[in-house]
Write an enzyme that holds these catalytic residues in place. Sequence first.
Site, PDB file in Angstrom:
ATOM      1  N   GLU A   1      13.186  -5.767   1.519  1.00  0.00           N
ATOM      2  CA  GLU A   1      14.147  -4.673   1.469  1.00  0.00           C
ATOM      3  C   GLU A   1      15.168  -4.853   2.584  1.00  0.00           C
ATOM      4  O   GLU A   1      14.795  -5.149   3.725  1.00  0.00           O
ATOM      5  CB  GLU A   1      13.438  -3.327   1.622  1.00  0.00           C
ATOM      6  CG  GLU A   1      12.460  -3.022   0.498  1.00  0.00           C
ATOM      7  CD  GLU A   1      11.743  -1.705   0.696  1.00  0.00           C
ATOM      8  OE1 GLU A   1      11.250  -1.155  -0.303  1.00  0.00           O
ATOM      9  OE2 GLU A   1      11.663  -1.227   1.849  1.00  0.00           O
TER      10      GLU A   1
ATOM     11  N   HIS B   1      10.559  -4.181   4.918  1.00  0.00           N
ATOM     12  CA  HIS B   1      11.942  -3.757   5.123  1.00  0.00           C
ATOM     13  C   HIS B   1      12.399  -4.227   6.496  1.00  0.00           C
ATOM     14  O   HIS B   1      11.922  -3.742   7.515  1.00  0.00           O
ATOM     15  CB  HIS B   1      12.027  -2.227   5.016  1.00  0.00           C
ATOM     16  CG  HIS B   1      13.418  -1.679   5.119  1.00  0.00           C
ATOM     17  ND1 HIS B   1      13.688  -0.337   4.988  1.00  0.00           N
ATOM     18  CD2 HIS B   1      14.624  -2.282   5.343  1.00  0.00           C
ATOM     19  CE1 HIS B   1      14.990  -0.138   5.120  1.00  0.00           C
ATOM     20  NE2 HIS B   1      15.575  -1.307   5.351  1.00  0.00           N
TER      21      HIS B   1
ATOM     22  N   HIS C   1       8.372   5.330  -3.076  1.00  0.00           N
ATOM     23  CA  HIS C   1       8.740   6.136  -1.914  1.00  0.00           C
ATOM     24  C   HIS C   1       7.968   7.448  -1.935  1.00  0.00           C
ATOM     25  O   HIS C   1       8.108   8.265  -2.839  1.00  0.00           O
ATOM     26  CB  HIS C   1      10.235   6.434  -1.812  1.00  0.00           C
ATOM     27  CG  HIS C   1      10.633   6.823  -0.407  1.00  0.00           C
ATOM     28  ND1 HIS C   1      10.771   5.895   0.605  1.00  0.00           N
ATOM     29  CD2 HIS C   1      10.873   8.019   0.159  1.00  0.00           C
ATOM     30  CE1 HIS C   1      11.108   6.501   1.725  1.00  0.00           C
ATOM     31  NE2 HIS C   1      11.162   7.800   1.486  1.00  0.00           N
TER      32      HIS C   1
END
Length: 257
Positions: free
Chosen positions: A79, A52, A200
């Site tokens: 991400e 990310h 997550h």
Amino acid sequence: MSFFLTTPTAIDLGVNIDHVATLRNARGTAYPDPVRAALAAEDAGADAITLHLREDRRHIVDADVRTLRPRVKTRMNLECAVTPEMLDIACEIRPHDACLVPEKRSELTTEGGLDVVGHFDAVRAACKQLADAGVRVSLFIDPDEAQIRAAHETGAPVIELHTGRYADAHDAAEQQREFERIATGVDAGIALGLKVNAGHGLHYTNVQAIAALPGIAELNIGHAIVAHAVFVGWDNAVREMKAIMVAARVAALHGGR
């Protein structure tokens, strides 16, 4: 039938290397190298590498993305937020997948799914920009029927269902309710022809139920693997997670036998 549908026994592990970079940045050193971690994770059985690039560069930085892209042997799943800067970087780097996520500077980690319904035009435009650059788009969303329908309408071929509320549930009843939301969301995504991923907050003792859902193609997991690696080593941590996921899927398909 969707091009992305796979056999029910197949489940991929995307290893998120963000917190290898967090550890590096805690002391401002050049180690541990997240690129080295990514390549080692692939050797240990990872099917994709997730990272990310946040706007504040709190862990992964631009150099990590640029260095890893030509070296990754599986797939790079980048991400990023729906901002002009991040979309331009993704179109330049051209990862295999770009997962669009919500982002707030004050959060410790991503707190929920992207509101595709509320930001439909911007998300649809981002999906087109990435697709035109040859990047497959994924949308990180809550397991909500309206969000799943909106994600499909943007043209994104992949969704990643947010499992954070399941992972953070305060008791078994709450966790079961969140699991049922995820299971329903998986079915809704599959019915629309979407590839359905999830992630997550998943770790070694809560991943089994999610991995057992036959419609899920891939789980993206990072913090738990980095933490477990402190005790068992990086390679073993990756292998153990992949083995747990596969065992859960196989057991579900064979009635727990």
